[in-house]
Design an enzyme around this catalytic site. Structure first.
Site, PDB file in Angstrom:
ATOM      1  N   LYS A  85       0.848  -1.376  -0.041  1.00  0.00           N
ATOM      2  CA  LYS A  85      -0.080   0.052   0.015  1.00  0.00           C
ATOM      3  C   LYS A  85       1.078   1.315  -0.109  1.00  0.00           C
ATOM      4  O   LYS A  85       1.803   1.417   0.988  1.00  0.00           O
ATOM      5  CB  LYS A  85      -0.945  -0.069   1.299  1.00  0.00           C
ATOM      6  CG  LYS A  85      -1.886   1.158   1.187  1.00  0.00           C
ATOM      7  CD  LYS A  85      -2.829   1.546   2.383  1.00  0.00           C
ATOM      8  CE  LYS A  85      -1.824   2.168   3.439  1.00  0.00           C
ATOM      9  NZ  LYS A  85      -1.934   3.506   3.107  1.00  0.00           N
ATOM     10  N   LEU A 118      -3.799  -0.677   6.983  1.00  0.00           N
ATOM     11  CA  LEU A 118      -2.882   0.412   7.123  1.00  0.00           C
ATOM     12  C   LEU A 118      -3.296   1.805   7.446  1.00  0.00           C
ATOM     13  O   LEU A 118      -4.391   2.039   6.552  1.00  0.00           O
ATOM     14  CB  LEU A 118      -1.561   0.531   6.306  1.00  0.00           C
ATOM     15  CG  LEU A 118      -0.695  -0.765   6.409  1.00  0.00           C
ATOM     16  CD1 LEU A 118       0.444  -0.930   5.409  1.00  0.00           C
ATOM     17  CD2 LEU A 118      -0.111  -0.943   7.775  1.00  0.00           C
ATOM     18  N   ASP A 119      -2.920   2.673   8.238  1.00  0.00           N
ATOM     19  CA  ASP A 119      -3.378   4.192   8.290  1.00  0.00           C
ATOM     20  C   ASP A 119      -3.341   4.645   6.839  1.00  0.00           C
ATOM     21  O   ASP A 119      -2.426   4.229   6.052  1.00  0.00           O
ATOM     22  CB  ASP A 119      -2.645   4.999   9.161  1.00  0.00           C
ATOM     23  CG  ASP A 119      -2.645   4.480  10.462  1.00  0.00           C
ATOM     24  OD1 ASP A 119      -3.646   3.765  10.656  1.00  0.00           O
ATOM     25  OD2 ASP A 119      -1.853   4.840  11.460  1.00  0.00           O
ATOM     26  N   TYR A 120      -4.164   5.740   6.398  1.00  0.00           N
ATOM     27  CA  TYR A 120      -4.138   6.342   5.337  1.00  0.00           C
ATOM     28  C   TYR A 120      -2.717   6.808   4.866  1.00  0.00           C
ATOM     29  O   TYR A 120      -2.052   6.684   3.891  1.00  0.00           O
ATOM     30  CB  TYR A 120      -4.932   7.440   5.253  1.00  0.00           C
ATOM     31  CG  TYR A 120      -4.801   8.673   4.125  1.00  0.00           C
ATOM     32  CD1 TYR A 120      -5.772   8.455   2.741  1.00  0.00           C
ATOM     33  CD2 TYR A 120      -4.125   9.642   4.305  1.00  0.00           C
ATOM     34  CE1 TYR A 120      -5.565   9.210   1.925  1.00  0.00           C
ATOM     35  CE2 TYR A 120      -4.081  10.692   3.229  1.00  0.00           C
ATOM     36  CZ  TYR A 120      -4.588  10.216   2.016  1.00  0.00           C
ATOM     37  OH  TYR A 120      -4.443  11.355   0.783  1.00  0.00           O
ATOM     38  N   THR A 122       0.187   5.594   6.083  1.00  0.00           N
ATOM     39  CA  THR A 122       1.265   4.704   6.381  1.00  0.00           C
ATOM     40  C   THR A 122       1.319   3.750   5.277  1.00  0.00           C
ATOM     41  O   THR A 122       0.530   3.345   4.594  1.00  0.00           O
ATOM     42  CB  THR A 122       0.969   3.946   7.523  1.00  0.00           C
ATOM     43  OG1 THR A 122       1.015   4.684   8.661  1.00  0.00           O
ATOM     44  CG2 THR A 122       2.237   2.853   7.789  1.00  0.00           C
TER      45      THR A 122
END
Length: 292
Positions: A85, A118-120, A122
């Site tokens: 990602k 995962l966070d936006y 990260t």
């Protein structure tokens, strides 16, 4: 866009659920779910029920993925796949207009499901199931903490002043669902929070940039855990837009909501946090996956 609204005309009278199943090439249960969510309506906007017989054009709102560069997995097995990602991309769609990693995964394999997120902000490794039969066993690995996750991080300041070698941060975290207010998307440290532990290993220090490279392993999986624990120590991640002064965090969130992050460079973040490793055992085999 991940969701599109298109008009379809039945060739002959047909029940709504069966019609949606044919249009989307899905089973009746999935078709009924679309209808129950109000995604099938007349051209005048009236919602249609699943048992209703259709003989006129209707409008259907459905998930239609657009392949992106990240749509190809970087590692596959018959049971799971690993994707990378990029930063500043949602794991799941947040609304009908935002792109997400899931959109790319679905385009590659409609049966795949995200197992971890995962966070936006990260980047890094994300695990997906290849078929429904493997989804539950993979999710149970995460829920029972049988997956070792490793992150590469870069913080501002010389963390050697705090500790040497490897150490653990154990601070309870109150997650966003329990927090109200305009900064409610942030987690916070609080006595009423859940047990949260992070292991940190100092890798190197760059005196010119005054930054410390870290290897980080979260032992629990709270929202923004690594980011919050490092910030609580007084060493925020380089590029951290949320766990900083309130006025700067508000400016970032406002720009993010308005989709201004790309247009205004000062609000665009490059968070120095990447998920670089996943280790777990599945069906008698052990996997140790790591980004180079």
């Amino acid at each position: 866009m991940p969701f599109v609204a298109e008009v379809f005309t039945p060739k002959a009278p047909i029940k709504a659920a069966k019609f949606v199943a044919e249009v989307l090439a899905c089973n009746l249960k999935q078709a009924q779910s679309y209808i129950d969510r109000g995604r099938l309506c007349t051209l005048q906007g009236q919602k249609i029920h699943k048992a209703q017989v259709l003989d006129q054009p209707v409008r259907l709102l459905f998930f239609k993925p657009t392949p992106k560069p990240e749509s190809s997995p970087i590692f596959t097995t018959p049971y799971f796949a690993i994707y990378h990602k990029p930063k500043n991309l949602y794991s799941h769609p947040k609304n009908y207009t935002t792109h997400s990693l899931y959109e790319s995964i679905y385009a590659n394999n409609p049966h795949a499901r995200l197992i971890n997120r995962l966070d936006y902000e990260t980047s890094g490794l994300v695990l997906t199931s290849q078929a429904k039969a493997h989804e539950k066993p993979l999710r149970e690995l995460f829920s029972s903490r049988q997956v070792v996750k490793t992150y590469a991080a870069l913080v501002q300041g010389d963390l050697r002043a705090y500790a040497s070698g490897a150490f653990s941060v154990v601070l309870p975290i109150v997650e966003p669902s329990s927090i109200r207010g305009d900064l409610g998307v942030r987690s916070k440290i609080g006595k009423q929070g859940k047990f949260s532990a992070t292991t940190i290993e100092i890798q190197s220090y760059d005196p010119k940039a005054d930054q410390t490279h870290l290897k980080v392993t979260p032992l629990t999986g709270r929202t923004h855990q690594i980011r919050l624990h490092l910030s609580a120590l007084g060493y925020p991640l380089v590029g951290e837009p949320l766990y900083i002064e309130d006025n700067h965090a508000r400016a970032y969130l406002d720009a993010k909501k308005a989709d201004f992050l790309g247009a205004f460079g000062r609000y665009k973040t490059e968070l120095a946090l990447e998920a670089v490793g996943l280790s777990f055992s599945l069906y008698g085999l052990h996997y140790h996956l790591r980004l180079n």
